[in-house]
Write a protein that holds these residues in place. Structure first.
Motif, short mmCIF file in Angstrom:
data_model
loop_
_atom_site.label_atom_id
_atom_site.label_comp_id
_atom_site.label_asym_id
_atom_site.label_seq_id
_atom_site.Cartn_x
_atom_site.Cartn_y
_atom_site.Cartn_z
N THR A 1 -3.78 -2.42 -16.56
CA THR A 1 -4.04 -3.00 -15.24
C THR A 1 -3.37 -4.36 -15.17
OG1 THR A 1 -6.13 -4.01 -15.91
CG2 THR A 1 -6.23 -1.79 -14.94
N GLY A 2 -3.24 -4.86 -13.96
CA GLY A 2 -2.65 -6.18 -13.78
C GLY A 2 -2.87 -6.64 -12.35
N ARG A 3 -2.29 -7.80 -12.07
CA ARG A 3 -2.38 -8.34 -10.72
C ARG A 3 -1.23 -9.32 -10.52
NH1 ARG A 3 -5.77 -11.56 -13.47
NH2 ARG A 3 -5.35 -13.77 -13.29
N TYR A 4 -0.87 -9.51 -9.27
CA TYR A 4 0.01 -10.64 -8.95
C TYR A 4 -0.67 -11.45 -7.87
CZ TYR A 4 2.11 -7.79 -5.12
OH TYR A 4 2.34 -7.02 -4.02
N THR A 5 -0.41 -12.74 -7.90
CA THR A 5 -1.04 -13.67 -6.99
C THR A 5 0.04 -14.39 -6.20
OG1 THR A 5 -2.83 -14.01 -8.57
CG2 THR A 5 -2.63 -15.62 -6.79
N ILE A 6 -0.04 -14.27 -4.88
CA ILE A 6 0.89 -14.96 -3.98
C ILE A 6 0.18 -16.19 -3.44
CG2 ILE A 6 2.06 -14.80 -1.75
CD1 ILE A 6 2.63 -11.89 -2.35
N ASN A 7 0.89 -17.31 -3.42
CA ASN A 7 0.32 -18.54 -2.89
C ASN A 7 0.25 -18.47 -1.36
OD1 ASN A 7 0.11 -19.76 -5.47
ND2 ASN A 7 2.28 -20.31 -5.38
N GLN A 8 -0.83 -18.98 -0.81
CA GLN A 8 -1.04 -19.02 0.64
C GLN A 8 -0.09 -20.03 1.26
OE1 GLN A 8 -3.24 -17.14 2.48
NE2 GLN A 8 -2.44 -18.08 4.33
N SER A 9 0.54 -19.65 2.37
CA SER A 9 1.38 -20.59 3.13
C SER A 9 1.44 -20.10 4.57
CB SER A 9 2.79 -20.67 2.53
OG SER A 9 3.52 -19.50 2.83
N THR A 10 2.16 -20.82 5.41
CA THR A 10 2.27 -20.41 6.80
C THR A 10 3.03 -19.09 6.93
OG1 THR A 10 4.25 -21.78 7.04
CG2 THR A 10 2.15 -22.76 7.72
N LEU A 11 3.91 -18.78 5.98
CA LEU A 11 4.67 -17.53 6.01
C LEU A 11 4.02 -16.40 5.21
CD1 LEU A 11 8.30 -18.86 5.39
CD2 LEU A 11 7.30 -18.12 7.56
N CYS A 12 3.10 -16.77 4.31
CA CYS A 12 2.62 -15.80 3.32
C CYS A 12 1.11 -15.65 3.32
CB CYS A 12 3.05 -16.23 1.92
SG CYS A 12 4.81 -16.62 1.80
N GLN A 13 0.65 -14.40 3.30
CA GLN A 13 -0.77 -14.11 3.14
C GLN A 13 -1.06 -14.18 1.64
OE1 GLN A 13 -3.10 -13.48 5.54
NE2 GLN A 13 -4.62 -13.38 3.94
N GLY A 14 -1.70 -15.25 1.21
CA GLY A 14 -1.95 -15.45 -0.21
C GLY A 14 -3.05 -14.56 -0.74
N GLY A 15 -3.17 -14.56 -2.07
CA GLY A 15 -4.25 -13.82 -2.70
C GLY A 15 -3.77 -12.92 -3.81
N ASP A 16 -4.73 -12.23 -4.41
CA ASP A 16 -4.46 -11.32 -5.53
C ASP A 16 -4.19 -9.92 -5.03
OD1 ASP A 16 -4.90 -13.30 -7.45
OD2 ASP A 16 -7.03 -12.84 -7.60
N ARG A 17 -3.25 -9.25 -5.67
CA ARG A 17 -2.98 -7.83 -5.47
C ARG A 17 -3.11 -7.18 -6.84
NH1 ARG A 17 -1.51 -11.57 -1.61
NH2 ARG A 17 -0.28 -10.67 0.05
N PHE A 18 -3.92 -6.16 -6.95
CA PHE A 18 -4.19 -5.51 -8.23
C PHE A 18 -3.36 -4.23 -8.35
CE2 PHE A 18 -7.87 -7.98 -7.01
CZ PHE A 18 -8.13 -8.69 -8.16
N PHE A 19 -2.98 -3.91 -9.59
CA PHE A 19 -2.18 -2.70 -9.81
C PHE A 19 -2.46 -2.10 -11.18
CE2 PHE A 19 0.50 -6.41 -10.84
CZ PHE A 19 0.89 -6.14 -12.14
N ARG A 20 -2.10 -0.83 -11.31
CA ARG A 20 -2.11 -0.11 -12.58
C ARG A 20 -0.64 0.10 -12.93
NH1 ARG A 20 -5.87 1.83 -15.21
NH2 ARG A 20 -7.32 2.02 -13.48
N TRP A 21 -0.28 -0.14 -14.19
CA TRP A 21 1.14 -0.10 -14.57
C TRP A 21 1.37 0.68 -15.85
CZ3 TRP A 21 3.02 -2.44 -19.10
CH2 TRP A 21 2.10 -3.22 -19.80
N SER A 22 2.62 1.03 -16.05
CA SER A 22 3.05 1.70 -17.28
C SER A 22 4.55 1.48 -17.46
CB SER A 22 2.74 3.19 -17.24
OG SER A 22 3.45 3.82 -16.21
N VAL A 23 5.01 1.76 -18.66
CA VAL A 23 6.44 1.73 -18.96
C VAL A 23 6.90 3.18 -19.03
CG1 VAL A 23 8.20 1.14 -20.67
CG2 VAL A 23 6.34 -0.47 -20.18
#
Length: 161
Positions: free
Chosen positions: A76-98
């Motif tokens: 599992t993992g997540r990426y976090t986008i910073n909040q700004s006037t152009l961007c909806q900030g917050g965490d997005r969660f995901f399941r990953w593999s190689v």
């Protein structure tokens, strides 16, 4: 009885080897583990200025500086986008593999979106990025897309945090 025991052991061995991950994939999974910063997004194989929505989520500018966390023990993992006037900030969660390399592509990072409770929210739809470079400190991922019928490669450059 001996035949039956042998058959069960043989089937268990086949099952275990068919489900195992190669040494190369395990090494890459271990290298992914941890926190990464997406430093830069650029475009190859085409000229011009591009503005794109990445992963059907946010504009490319919103991803620069985003923090990505990969946990290799449960994929599992997540990426976090910073909040700004152009961007909806917050965490997005995901399941990953190689994904193991084949004759058509190099190793790939594969992921799909999940919620905080690890439930699929993408309807099984996900993304694959080619692993162009992966070391303990740097990672470059690439995805091939089409713009007006012309191929463009999106390049994601990360550093380990």
């Amino acid at each position: 009885m001996v035949k039956q025991s042998f058959l069960i052991i043989a089937l268990a061995g086949i099952l275990l080897t068919s489900c195992s991950v190669s040494k190369s994939a395990r090494t890459q999974r271990n290298l992914f583990s941890g926190t990464w910063t997406l430093e830069n997004i650029s475009y190859e194989n085409n000229s011009g200025n591009f503005k794109s929505v990445i992963f059907n989520d946010a504009e490319d500018i919103c991803f620069e500086g985003s923090q990505w966390f990969f946990r290799d023990n449960n994929s599992t993992g997540r990426y976090t986008i910073n909040q700004s006037t152009l961007c909806q900030g917050g965490d997005r969660f995901f399941r990953w593999s190689v994904v193991e390399p084949s004759q058509n592509y190099s190793s790939q990072l594969q992921f799909k979106f999940i919620d905080e409770n690890r439930k699929d929210i993408s309807g099984g739809y996900g993304y694959r990025l080619n692993i162009a470079n992966l070391t303990e400190q740097n990672m470059t991922l690439k995805s091939n897309v089409s713009v007006d019928g012309q191929p463009v490669t999106i390049v994601y450059e990360f550093t380990k945090s």
